[in-house]
Design a protein around this motif. Structure first.
Motif, PDB file in Angstrom:
ATOM      1  N   UNK A 203       2.586   8.379  -0.678  1.00  0.00           N
ATOM      2  CA  UNK A 203       2.771   7.302  -1.186  1.00  0.00           C
ATOM      3  C   UNK A 203       3.298   6.323  -0.917  1.00  0.00           C
ATOM      4  N   UNK A 204       3.572   5.902   0.025  1.00  0.00           N
ATOM      5  CA  UNK A 204       5.082   5.060   0.929  1.00  0.00           C
ATOM      6  C   UNK A 204       3.796   4.564   1.810  1.00  0.00           C
ATOM      7  N   UNK A 205       3.059   5.862   2.433  1.00  0.00           N
ATOM      8  CA  UNK A 205       1.723   5.231   3.399  1.00  0.00           C
ATOM      9  C   UNK A 205       0.927   4.527   3.115  1.00  0.00           C
ATOM     10  N   UNK A 206       0.546   4.641   1.388  1.00  0.00           N
ATOM     11  CA  UNK A 206      -0.683   4.594   1.166  1.00  0.00           C
ATOM     12  C   UNK A 206      -0.940   3.230   0.790  1.00  0.00           C
ATOM     13  N   UNK A 207       0.440   2.889   0.265  1.00  0.00           N
ATOM     14  CA  UNK A 207       0.659   1.290   0.251  1.00  0.00           C
ATOM     15  C   UNK A 207       0.392   0.475   1.126  1.00  0.00           C
ATOM     16  N   UNK A 208       1.735   1.226   2.463  1.00  0.00           N
ATOM     17  CA  UNK A 208       1.772  -0.103   3.657  1.00  0.00           C
ATOM     18  C   UNK A 208       0.467  -0.265   3.930  1.00  0.00           C
ATOM     19  N   UNK A 209      -0.499   0.620   3.855  1.00  0.00           N
ATOM     20  CA  UNK A 209      -1.729   0.436   4.521  1.00  0.00           C
ATOM     21  C   UNK A 209      -2.592   0.169   4.162  1.00  0.00           C
ATOM     22  N   UNK A 210      -1.916  -0.784   2.847  1.00  0.00           N
ATOM     23  CA  UNK A 210      -3.057  -1.262   1.937  1.00  0.00           C
ATOM     24  C   UNK A 210      -2.663  -3.432   1.424  1.00  0.00           C
ATOM     25  N   UNK A 211      -1.731  -3.183   2.806  1.00  0.00           N
ATOM     26  CA  UNK A 211      -0.557  -3.867   2.836  1.00  0.00           C
ATOM     27  C   UNK A 211       0.967  -4.386   1.851  1.00  0.00           C
ATOM     28  N   UNK A 212       0.904  -3.639   1.054  1.00  0.00           N
ATOM     29  CA  UNK A 212       1.947  -4.044   0.021  1.00  0.00           C
ATOM     30  C   UNK A 212       3.277  -3.540   1.075  1.00  0.00           C
ATOM     31  N   UNK A 213       3.877  -3.827  -0.005  1.00  0.00           N
ATOM     32  CA  UNK A 213       5.774  -3.412   0.655  1.00  0.00           C
ATOM     33  C   UNK A 213       6.405  -2.215  -0.290  1.00  0.00           C
ATOM     34  N   UNK A 214       6.124  -0.590   0.783  1.00  0.00           N
ATOM     35  CA  UNK A 214       6.887   0.705  -0.235  1.00  0.00           C
ATOM     36  C   UNK A 214       8.707   0.889   0.069  1.00  0.00           C
ATOM     37  N   UNK A 215       8.961   1.138  -0.407  1.00  0.00           N
ATOM     38  CA  UNK A 215      10.224   2.039   0.811  1.00  0.00           C
ATOM     39  C   UNK A 215      10.271   3.427  -0.056  1.00  0.00           C
ATOM     40  N   UNK A 216      10.727   4.703   0.348  1.00  0.00           N
ATOM     41  CA  UNK A 216      11.150   5.695  -0.575  1.00  0.00           C
ATOM     42  C   UNK A 216      12.043   5.939  -0.106  1.00  0.00           C
ATOM     43  N   UNK A 217      12.739   6.335  -1.474  1.00  0.00           N
ATOM     44  CA  UNK A 217      14.591   7.128  -1.538  1.00  0.00           C
ATOM     45  C   UNK A 217      13.839   8.429  -2.080  1.00  0.00           C
ATOM     46  N   UNK A 218      14.688   9.738  -1.106  1.00  0.00           N
ATOM     47  CA  UNK A 218      14.593  10.732  -2.347  1.00  0.00           C
ATOM     48  C   UNK A 218      15.349  11.428  -3.592  1.00  0.00           C
ATOM     49  N   UNK A 219      15.204  11.879  -4.371  1.00  0.00           N
ATOM     50  CA  UNK A 219      15.924  10.919  -5.263  1.00  0.00           C
ATOM     51  C   UNK A 219      15.439  12.753  -6.837  1.00  0.00           C
ATOM     52  N   UNK A 220      16.317  13.033  -6.490  1.00  0.00           N
ATOM     53  CA  UNK A 220      16.240  14.149  -8.045  1.00  0.00           C
ATOM     54  C   UNK A 220      16.863  13.165  -9.364  1.00  0.00           C
ATOM     55  N   UNK A 221      16.240  13.330  -9.989  1.00  0.00           N
ATOM     56  CA  UNK A 221      16.390  11.993 -11.245  1.00  0.00           C
ATOM     57  C   UNK A 221      17.219  12.612 -12.112  1.00  0.00           C
ATOM     58  N   UNK A 222      17.771  14.018 -11.692  1.00  0.00           N
ATOM     59  CA  UNK A 222      18.836  15.226 -12.603  1.00  0.00           C
ATOM     60  C   UNK A 222      20.162  14.726 -11.394  1.00  0.00           C
ATOM     61  N   UNK A 223      20.294  14.037 -10.578  1.00  0.00           N
ATOM     62  CA  UNK A 223      21.762  13.976 -10.091  1.00  0.00           C
ATOM     63  C   UNK A 223      21.585  12.967 -10.106  1.00  0.00           C
ATOM     64  N   UNK A 224      23.418  12.533 -10.553  1.00  0.00           N
ATOM     65  CA  UNK A 224      23.662  10.847 -11.000  1.00  0.00           C
ATOM     66  C   UNK A 224      23.659  10.553  -9.524  1.00  0.00           C
ATOM     67  N   UNK A 225      23.922  11.120  -8.466  1.00  0.00           N
ATOM     68  CA  UNK A 225      24.592  10.103  -7.430  1.00  0.00           C
ATOM     69  C   UNK A 225      22.863   9.851  -6.493  1.00  0.00           C
TER      70      UNK A 225
END
Ligand SMILES: NC(=O)c1ccc[n+]([C@@H]2O[C@H](COP(=O)([O-])OP(=O)(O)OC[C@H]3O[C@@H](n4cnc5c(N)ncnc54)[C@H](O)[C@@H]3O)[C@@H](O)[C@H]2O)c1
Length: 251
Positions: free
Chosen positions: A47-69
């Motif tokens: 998804x980040x690749x699709x955004x940046x290829x189209x000229x947008x700004x994005x960063x990926x963070x691996x996140x399991x939403x069930x994990x508070x940290x």
């Protein structure tokens, strides 16, 4: 790549595919810097690749939403990368599409659906609201479901989890109504995503046959509603669940 939200920042959970990816791409098209969060690293990076290829700004963070940290790291990364967090779309969710009689519903399925669909939204809201309260501004959209308002005939536990998301949405919206933060939900009927396409074909056909428009929603249609609810056009809208059901509720 600029629109009414230009220069703002957003995070989207479950942004590796389906509705979350469409929301992330829609934010980026508006000129918003996007934190793409997903438990699936390869999908999130795509998804980040699709955004940046189209000229947008994005960063990926691996996140399991069930994990508070993980959730704390996700919001912390958004703030350190973009300086603030203007919008959040709590979208990550799971489904178990197979009708099971009530007495046969099992505890493990209850735990996993409630953990991702309800506790995940709870943990994300807590961190996002902490940041948005400091800023005195922000908008959050939770991806509930039509099953947050009526019944998903395929999944009792999913229905309960999404009603919980609506309860959280309304309670948080009420608490933050004077603090400059709006919290809403979207409530779509079936949407054409990997989640829907992973259901047995006869169930997909049954669901689609119940839709007056004769087709599921697209992820882009749901993303459009998220952008609207985040934008100042919706400045008087908070605590709602926007029903997007192609006319299901009419019959
Ligand atoms: N597809 C539908 O018919 C439909 C209808 C109404 C509501 N929804 C809701 O929309 C949301 C998105 O659904 P979708 O159809 O795009 O699903 P999907 O399965 O196509 O994509 C879900 C994404 O969420 C990620 N994810 C799953 N568990 C996660 C976790 N614990 N932490 C972080 N990420 C996680 C997956 O890796 C995936 O990238 C869900 O909350 C779902 O309940 C879907």
């Amino acid at each position: 790549m600029a629109g009414a939200l230009s220069g703002k920042s957003a995070l989207v959970t479950g942004a590796g595919m389906g509705i979350g990816r469409a929301v992330a791409l829609a934010f980026a098209r508006e000129g918003v810097g996007v934190l793409v969060a997903d438990v699936n690293l390869a999908a999130g990076e795509e998804t980040v690749g699709l955004i940046t290829q189209a000229g947008g700004e994005a960063v990926f963070v691996r996140c399991d939403v069930t994990n508070k940290e993980d959730v704390q790291r996700m919001v912390g990364t958004a703030v350190s990368r973009f300086g603030r967090l203007d919008y959040a779309c709590n979208n990550a969710g799971i489904h178990t599409p197979a009708p099971v009689p009530f007495p046969d519903l099992d505890d493990a399925t209850w735990d996993s659906l409630m953990n991702v669909n309800l506790k995940g939204v709870f943990l994300c809201l807590k961190e996002e609201l902490r940041q948005m309260e400091k800023q005195g501004a922000g908008a959050i959209v939770n991806v509930a479901s039509l099953a947050g308002i009526s019944v998903d005939p395929m999944d009792t536990i999913y229905t309960a989890s999404k009603h919980g998301v609506m309860g959280l949405t309304k309670a948080a919206a009420f608490e933050y109504v004077k603090k400059g933060v709006r919290i809403n939900a979207v409530c779509p009927a079936p949407v054409n995503t990997p989640m829907l396409r992973s259901a047995p074909m006869e169930l997909q056909n049954l669901l689609i046959s119940m839709l007056p428009m004769g087709r599921p929603a697209t992820s882009e249609e749901v993303a459009g509603a998220v952008i609207y609810l985040c934008s100042d056009v919706a400045s008087y809208v908070t605590g709602t669940g926007m029903v997007m059901d192609g006319g299901v509720s009419l019959v």
